[in-house]
Every structure is written in structure tokens, then in C-alpha cells.
Motif scaffolding. Structure first.
Motif, PDB file in Angstrom:
ATOM      1  N   LEU A  53      43.755  -2.062 -30.375  1.00  0.00           N
ATOM      2  CA  LEU A  53      45.029  -1.558 -30.085  1.00  0.00           C
ATOM      3  C   LEU A  53      45.402  -2.607 -29.032  1.00  0.00           C
ATOM      4  N   ASN A  54      44.633  -3.367 -28.396  1.00  0.00           N
ATOM      5  CA  ASN A  54      45.232  -4.411 -27.511  1.00  0.00           C
ATOM      6  C   ASN A  54      45.521  -3.719 -26.264  1.00  0.00           C
ATOM      7  N   VAL A  55      44.925  -2.739 -25.964  1.00  0.00           N
ATOM      8  CA  VAL A  55      45.401  -2.210 -24.580  1.00  0.00           C
ATOM      9  C   VAL A  55      44.040  -2.256 -23.643  1.00  0.00           C
ATOM     10  N   PRO A  56      44.217  -1.908 -22.268  1.00  0.00           N
ATOM     11  CA  PRO A  56      42.840  -1.942 -21.589  1.00  0.00           C
ATOM     12  C   PRO A  56      42.076  -0.732 -22.066  1.00  0.00           C
ATOM     13  N   ILE A  57      40.890  -1.053 -22.004  1.00  0.00           N
ATOM     14  CA  ILE A  57      40.022   0.244 -22.353  1.00  0.00           C
ATOM     15  C   ILE A  57      38.850   0.314 -21.148  1.00  0.00           C
ATOM     16  N   SER A  58      38.947   1.847 -20.773  1.00  0.00           N
ATOM     17  CA  SER A  58      37.846   2.077 -19.590  1.00  0.00           C
ATOM     18  C   SER A  58      36.687   2.948 -20.348  1.00  0.00           C
ATOM     19  N   VAL A  59      35.591   2.620 -20.249  1.00  0.00           N
ATOM     20  CA  VAL A  59      34.436   3.555 -20.462  1.00  0.00           C
ATOM     21  C   VAL A  59      33.790   4.087 -19.518  1.00  0.00           C
ATOM     22  N   ASP A  60      33.511   5.405 -19.548  1.00  0.00           N
ATOM     23  CA  ASP A  60      33.162   6.192 -18.402  1.00  0.00           C
ATOM     24  C   ASP A  60      31.429   6.223 -18.881  1.00  0.00           C
ATOM     25  N   THR A  61      30.699   5.862 -18.062  1.00  0.00           N
ATOM     26  CA  THR A  61      29.176   5.674 -18.338  1.00  0.00           C
ATOM     27  C   THR A  61      28.371   5.215 -17.123  1.00  0.00           C
ATOM     28  N   TYR A  62      27.243   5.793 -16.947  1.00  0.00           N
ATOM     29  CA  TYR A  62      26.426   5.339 -15.891  1.00  0.00           C
ATOM     30  C   TYR A  62      25.203   4.574 -16.602  1.00  0.00           C
ATOM     31  N   LYS A  63      25.075   4.486 -17.773  1.00  0.00           N
ATOM     32  CA  LYS A  63      23.897   3.794 -18.649  1.00  0.00           C
ATOM     33  C   LYS A  63      24.288   2.396 -18.830  1.00  0.00           C
ATOM     34  N   PRO A  64      23.329   1.593 -18.310  1.00  0.00           N
ATOM     35  CA  PRO A  64      23.245  -0.075 -18.328  1.00  0.00           C
ATOM     36  C   PRO A  64      23.621  -0.616 -19.727  1.00  0.00           C
ATOM     37  N   ALA A  75      35.553  -3.880 -24.038  1.00  0.00           N
ATOM     38  CA  ALA A  75      35.907  -2.815 -22.982  1.00  0.00           C
ATOM     39  C   ALA A  75      36.325  -3.773 -21.891  1.00  0.00           C
ATOM     40  N   ASP A  76      37.232  -3.231 -21.081  1.00  0.00           N
ATOM     41  CA  ASP A  76      37.915  -3.918 -19.959  1.00  0.00           C
ATOM     42  C   ASP A  76      37.178  -3.287 -18.549  1.00  0.00           C
ATOM     43  N   ILE A  77      36.981  -2.154 -18.451  1.00  0.00           N
ATOM     44  CA  ILE A  77      36.909  -1.361 -17.311  1.00  0.00           C
ATOM     45  C   ILE A  77      35.413  -0.288 -17.584  1.00  0.00           C
ATOM     46  N   ILE A  78      34.475  -0.614 -16.707  1.00  0.00           N
ATOM     47  CA  ILE A  78      33.404   0.427 -16.690  1.00  0.00           C
ATOM     48  C   ILE A  78      33.739   1.505 -15.360  1.00  0.00           C
TER      49      ILE A  78
END
Length: 168
Positions: A53-64, A75-78
Motif C-alpha cells: 500500500l506504500n503507507v507507513p506501517i506500525s507493528v505493535d509487539t514486544y517480541k524482538p 514495517a516503518d514503526i515498532i
């Protein structure tokens, strides 16, 4: 600390996958942790399509391991509820020179955070915590503009503390 590109973009946030139980999309009080394998199986297929989609993507996770796989896929953001305090998480984010990171304050852990709220001045405690977890990233060469703070509204704080945090 809000990166200009982050504030201007409309990020697509992936908590987990709609292909499984929607209940696992959000962190609920007393909820059990999702296994690494389950999280990878839920996140990666959606992420594979979302990057198109070529949009910024944030992934919610605490697992490395999930962080690394998500960043490798584009992905762009953690967004990490543990603020990179789980073993290996800091290393994954600090060595990736382009990703944004959202560091969140959480009182205690997901299973215990609502059993006893924080005591005292939440604003001062949260600010001190976020400064403490930010400094190692800055020392590792992560640009300040890549770091965003999440005060953890509702994560082990009273209603009054949540409003005090919102006011600041």
C-alpha cells in the motif's frame, strides 16, 4: 518526541491479524501473552500485503523476533508496550537506522497492571521512565526524531492519573 514524518503520515497499525480471533487484536487486562509463533502467523501475512500500500506501517509487539521480521518486511514503526525492555528488543530497534519507535509506559505487566494503580505523581514518574528508556537509544545513535512517547493511558493508572497525563 514526535517525528515530522510520523505526525504527517497516516500510519496503518497492525496489532495482530483479523484472520484469527478479533479479541487478540488488543491488550486486555489479565490477558495471556500471545506466543511467538502465533504472533508471527498472525502478523506476517497481513504485513506482506500491507507493505504494498506504500503507507507507513506500525507493528505493535514486544517480541524482538516479530520486530525483526516486521522491519525486514518493510514495517516503518515498532510500537512496544514494554518500551524495548524485553531481552533483544533494544538491539533490534537500535541497529535499524530508519525505523521509528513508540516507547510506552506501563505500570507493572498486563496481567497485574489493573490490580494496583500507580501511586503518587504519575506525570513525573512517567516522564522520568520515558527519559530513562530513551537515553540508551540516543546513546546508540538513534535520532531523537524517530522516537515517540506513549504515556500508557489506562495501563495501570487511575482515572485521575490518566487525566493528569492527558493534560501534560
Amino acid at each position: 518526541y514526535v517525528a515530522t514524518w510520523l505526525s504527517l503520515a497516516i500510519p496503518v497499525c497492525f496489532f495482530f491479524s483479523f484472520m484469527r480471533s478479533p479479541i487478540s487484536l488488543f491488550l486486555f487486562p489479565f490477558s495471556p501473552a500471545v506466543s511467538l509463533q502465533d504472533q508471527l502467523e498472525r502478523v506476517l501475512p497481513m504485513l506482506r500485503e500491507a507493505v504494498k500500500l506504500n503507507v507507513p506501517i506500525s507493528v505493535d509487539t514486544y517480541k524482538p523476533e516479530v520486530m525483526q521480521a516486521a522491519l525486514d518486511m518493510g514495517a516503518d514503526i515498532i510500537n512496544d508496550i514494554w518500551a524495548l525492555r524485553q531481552p533483544g528488543a533494544f538491539e533490534v530497534v537500535s541497529k535499524h537506522r530508519n525505523c521509528g519507535v513508540c516507547l510506552m509506559h506501563m505500570h507493572k505487566n498486563p496481567q497485574e497492571m489493573h490490580l494496583e494503580h500507580m501511586e503518587g505523581n504519575a506525570v513525573a514518574q512517567v516522564a522520568e521512565f520515558l527519559q530513562q528508556v530513551t537515553q540508551p537509544l540516543l546513546n546508540a545513535g538513534v535520532e531523537r526524531s524517530r522516537i515517540v512517547w506513549d504515556y500508557g493511558i489506562g495501563f495501570g493508572k487511575s482515572v485521575a492519573q490518566n487525566f493528569a497525563l492527558l493534560a501534560h
